[in-house]
Design a protein around this motif. Structure first.
Motif, PDB file in Angstrom:
ATOM      1  N   GLY A 135       4.709  -1.272  -3.144  1.00 51.54           N
ATOM      2  CA  GLY A 135       4.922  -1.104  -4.580  1.00 51.54           C
ATOM      3  C   GLY A 135       3.770  -0.384  -5.258  1.00 51.54           C
ATOM      4  N   LEU A 136       2.544  -0.735  -4.875  1.00 53.23           N
ATOM      5  CA  LEU A 136       1.375  -0.073  -5.458  1.00 53.23           C
ATOM      6  C   LEU A 136       1.307   1.387  -5.020  1.00 53.23           C
ATOM      7  N   ALA A 137       1.661   1.652  -3.775  1.00 56.79           N
ATOM      8  CA  ALA A 137       1.651   3.028  -3.284  1.00 56.79           C
ATOM      9  C   ALA A 137       2.683   3.870  -4.028  1.00 56.79           C
ATOM     10  N   GLU A 138       3.870   3.314  -4.249  1.00 57.99           N
ATOM     11  CA  GLU A 138       4.903   4.017  -5.014  1.00 57.99           C
ATOM     12  C   GLU A 138       4.397   4.349  -6.411  1.00 57.99           C
ATOM     13  N   THR A 139       3.799   3.362  -7.055  1.00 53.38           N
ATOM     14  CA  THR A 139       3.305   3.557  -8.419  1.00 53.38           C
ATOM     15  C   THR A 139       2.222   4.620  -8.467  1.00 53.38           C
ATOM     16  N   LEU A 140       1.276   4.534  -7.525  1.00 50.09           N
ATOM     17  CA  LEU A 140       0.161   5.467  -7.547  1.00 50.09           C
ATOM     18  C   LEU A 140       0.626   6.898  -7.291  1.00 50.09           C
ATOM     19  N   LEU A 141       1.439   7.103  -6.281  1.00 53.89           N
ATOM     20  CA  LEU A 141       1.904   8.455  -5.983  1.00 53.89           C
ATOM     21  C   LEU A 141       2.703   9.032  -7.150  1.00 53.89           C
ATOM     22  N   THR A 142       3.443   8.169  -7.842  1.00 53.98           N
ATOM     23  CA  THR A 142       4.179   8.616  -9.027  1.00 53.98           C
ATOM     24  C   THR A 142       3.224   8.991 -10.148  1.00 53.98           C
ATOM     25  N   GLU A 143       2.220   8.150 -10.382  1.00 50.56           N
ATOM     26  CA  GLU A 143       1.226   8.425 -11.424  1.00 50.56           C
ATOM     27  C   GLU A 143       0.480   9.728 -11.139  1.00 50.56           C
ATOM     28  N   LEU A 144       0.241  10.009  -9.875  1.00 51.21           N
ATOM     29  CA  LEU A 144      -0.485  11.221  -9.488  1.00 51.21           C
ATOM     30  C   LEU A 144       0.411  12.456  -9.456  1.00 51.21           C
ATOM     31  N   GLY A 145       1.714  12.242  -9.630  1.00 50.62           N
ATOM     32  CA  GLY A 145       2.643  13.352  -9.743  1.00 50.62           C
ATOM     33  C   GLY A 145       3.087  13.978  -8.433  1.00 50.62           C
ATOM     34  N   ILE A 146       2.951  13.241  -7.315  1.00 49.46           N
ATOM     35  CA  ILE A 146       3.317  13.841  -6.024  1.00 49.46           C
ATOM     36  C   ILE A 146       4.319  13.000  -5.226  1.00 49.46           C
ATOM     37  N   ARG A 147       4.821  11.920  -5.808  1.00 49.95           N
ATOM     38  CA  ARG A 147       5.749  11.068  -5.043  1.00 49.95           C
ATOM     39  C   ARG A 147       6.966  11.845  -4.563  1.00 49.95           C
ATOM     40  N   HIS A 148       7.459  12.763  -5.391  1.00 50.71           N
ATOM     41  CA  HIS A 148       8.677  13.500  -5.057  1.00 50.71           C
ATOM     42  C   HIS A 148       8.500  14.451  -3.870  1.00 50.71           C
ATOM     43  N   LEU A 149       7.261  14.684  -3.472  1.00 45.42           N
ATOM     44  CA  LEU A 149       7.008  15.593  -2.354  1.00 45.42           C
ATOM     45  C   LEU A 149       7.139  14.900  -0.996  1.00 45.42           C
ATOM     46  N   PHE A 150       7.258  13.584  -0.994  1.00 41.45           N
ATOM     47  CA  PHE A 150       7.348  12.815   0.248  1.00 41.45           C
ATOM     48  C   PHE A 150       8.749  12.233   0.408  1.00 41.45           C
ATOM     49  N   GLY A 151       9.307  12.437   1.600  1.00 45.10           N
ATOM     50  CA  GLY A 151      10.631  11.909   1.867  1.00 45.10           C
ATOM     51  C   GLY A 151      10.644  10.450   2.255  1.00 45.10           C
ATOM     52  N   GLY A 152       9.483   9.913   2.621  1.00 42.25           N
ATOM     53  CA  GLY A 152       9.411   8.519   3.034  1.00 42.25           C
ATOM     54  C   GLY A 152       8.085   7.890   2.660  1.00 42.25           C
ATOM     55  N   LEU A 153       8.067   6.572   2.613  1.00 46.56           N
ATOM     56  CA  LEU A 153       6.846   5.820   2.309  1.00 46.56           C
ATOM     57  C   LEU A 153       6.931   4.447   2.965  1.00 46.56           C
ATOM     58  N   ILE A 154       5.996   4.163   3.836  1.00 44.32           N
ATOM     59  CA  ILE A 154       5.879   2.851   4.464  1.00 44.32           C
ATOM     60  C   ILE A 154       4.536   2.254   4.046  1.00 44.32           C
ATOM     61  N   GLY A 155       4.587   1.075   3.438  1.00 45.44           N
ATOM     62  CA  GLY A 155       3.376   0.414   2.971  1.00 45.44           C
ATOM     63  C   GLY A 155       2.985  -0.757   3.843  1.00 45.44           C
ATOM     64  N   ALA A 156       1.941  -1.462   3.404  1.00 46.12           N
ATOM     65  CA  ALA A 156       1.417  -2.576   4.194  1.00 46.12           C
ATOM     66  C   ALA A 156       2.425  -3.700   4.355  1.00 46.12           C
ATOM     67  N   ASP A 157       3.309  -3.869   3.369  1.00 42.44           N
ATOM     68  CA  ASP A 157       4.254  -4.979   3.387  1.00 42.44           C
ATOM     69  C   ASP A 157       5.696  -4.535   3.596  1.00 42.44           C
ATOM     70  N   THR A 158       5.908  -3.277   3.960  1.00 43.00           N
ATOM     71  CA  THR A 158       7.267  -2.808   4.233  1.00 43.00           C
ATOM     72  C   THR A 158       7.823  -3.463   5.485  1.00 43.00           C
ATOM     73  N   LEU A 159       6.975  -3.584   6.493  1.00 46.57           N
ATOM     74  CA  LEU A 159       7.328  -4.230   7.752  1.00 46.57           C
ATOM     75  C   LEU A 159       6.452  -5.477   7.932  1.00 46.57           C
ATOM     76  N   PRO A 160       6.763  -6.322   8.900  1.00 49.16           N
ATOM     77  CA  PRO A 160       5.911  -7.495   9.150  1.00 49.16           C
ATOM     78  C   PRO A 160       4.539  -7.126   9.705  1.00 49.16           C
ATOM     79  N   VAL A 161       4.365  -5.872  10.147  1.00 48.28           N
ATOM     80  CA  VAL A 161       3.097  -5.422  10.722  1.00 48.28           C
ATOM     81  C   VAL A 161       2.600  -4.219   9.936  1.00 48.28           C
ATOM     82  N   ARG A 162       1.320  -3.907  10.098  1.00 48.91           N
ATOM     83  CA  ARG A 162       0.725  -2.759   9.421  1.00 48.91           C
ATOM     84  C   ARG A 162      -0.122  -1.977  10.418  1.00 48.91           C
ATOM     85  N   LYS A 163      -0.583  -0.786   9.996  1.00 49.86           N
ATOM     86  CA  LYS A 163      -1.496  -0.020  10.857  1.00 49.86           C
ATOM     87  C   LYS A 163      -2.698  -0.879  11.236  1.00 49.86           C
ATOM     88  N   PRO A 164      -3.205  -0.755  12.470  1.00 48.20           N
ATOM     89  CA  PRO A 164      -2.950   0.263  13.483  1.00 48.20           C
ATOM     90  C   PRO A 164      -1.761   0.000  14.406  1.00 48.20           C
TER      91      PRO A 164
END
Length: 224
Positions: free
Chosen positions: A120-149
């Motif tokens: 949710g924070l990543a969505e908000t930030l990319l939108t605020e920065l004006g570049i969210r529409h340039l990305f076809g996908g977004l996976i955040g820390a809580d999208t899945l039960p696991v995160r990077k690495p």
């Protein structure tokens, strides 16, 4: 040119350290403490997440200051709340980001984000920065039960844009990104304009990027 470029967010696309540090300091202030983190000196810790910032700040308290048990877990959601309400006060895109993204799109490259920032924070930030529409996908820390690495968020980010892992690579700024790429079996380019500077080369990435203007050429080489 077919292929997918997967981007980290904090420290890669944008310098978010100022707003992250401010959110941590707000937690310390709420406990009657001074600002325990510095926006410049502690920028690298900011890119390792909220809990890392809180731990570093707590470690700098005066020895006679008592911290209640569980303070980190209590303050973490407060940090996220403050950050969410002040997410783009000091944050700025690194130079050349939008131009590079548009060139990659013109070259037929799919663009997606894989970050350890909550979705949710990543969505908000990319939108605020004006570049969210340039990305076809977004996976955040809580999208899945696991995160990077763990490689699964990376794979999900590629799947989100209909790409294939074999024809993809990661652009990031930390050892977490290097480990993610290794786990996914893809190449990684790390940027050297973050807090680590040229020292990022010590991690042994497949390439070091000194500016986003270099990225389209690298993508043609790796994905062409």
């Amino acid at each position: 040119m077919a292929g997918t470029v997967v981007f980290d967010l904090d420290g890669t696309l944008a310098d978010t350290s100022g707003d992250l540090i401010a959110a941590a300091n707000a937690c310390f202030q709420a406990r009657g403490l001074d600002d325990l983190l510095d926006p410049m000196a502690d920028a690298l810790t900011a890119f390792h997440g909220g809990r890392a910032m809180l731990r570093l700040g707590y470690s700098r308290m005066a020895r006679d200051t008592l911290l209640p048990p569980g303070a980190e877990e209590q303050d973490y959601p407060r940090l996220l709340d403050h950050y969410g309400r002040n997410i783009a006060v000091h944050t700025r895109l690194y130079p050349g980001v939008e131009e590079a993204l548009r060139q990659l799109q013109a070259d037929g490259v799919k663009l997606t984000v894989c970050t350890n920032k909550p979705e949710g924070l990543a969505e908000t930030l990319l939108t605020e920065l004006g570049i969210r529409h340039l990305f076809g996908g977004l996976i955040g820390a809580d999208t899945l039960p696991v995160r990077k690495p763990d490689p699964r968020p990376y794979r999900a980010a590629v799947d989100a844009v209909g790409g294939t892992v074999a024809q993809s690579f990661l652009v990031g700024d930390t050892d977490t990104d290097r480990k993610t790429a290794a786990a996914a079996g893809v190449r990684v380019a790390l940027v050297n304009f973050g807090p680590e500077g040229d020292a990022i080369a010590r991690l042994g990435p497949d390439a070091v990027i000194s500016g986003f203007a270099e990225l389209p050429t690298l993508a043609r080489k790796w994905l062409g």
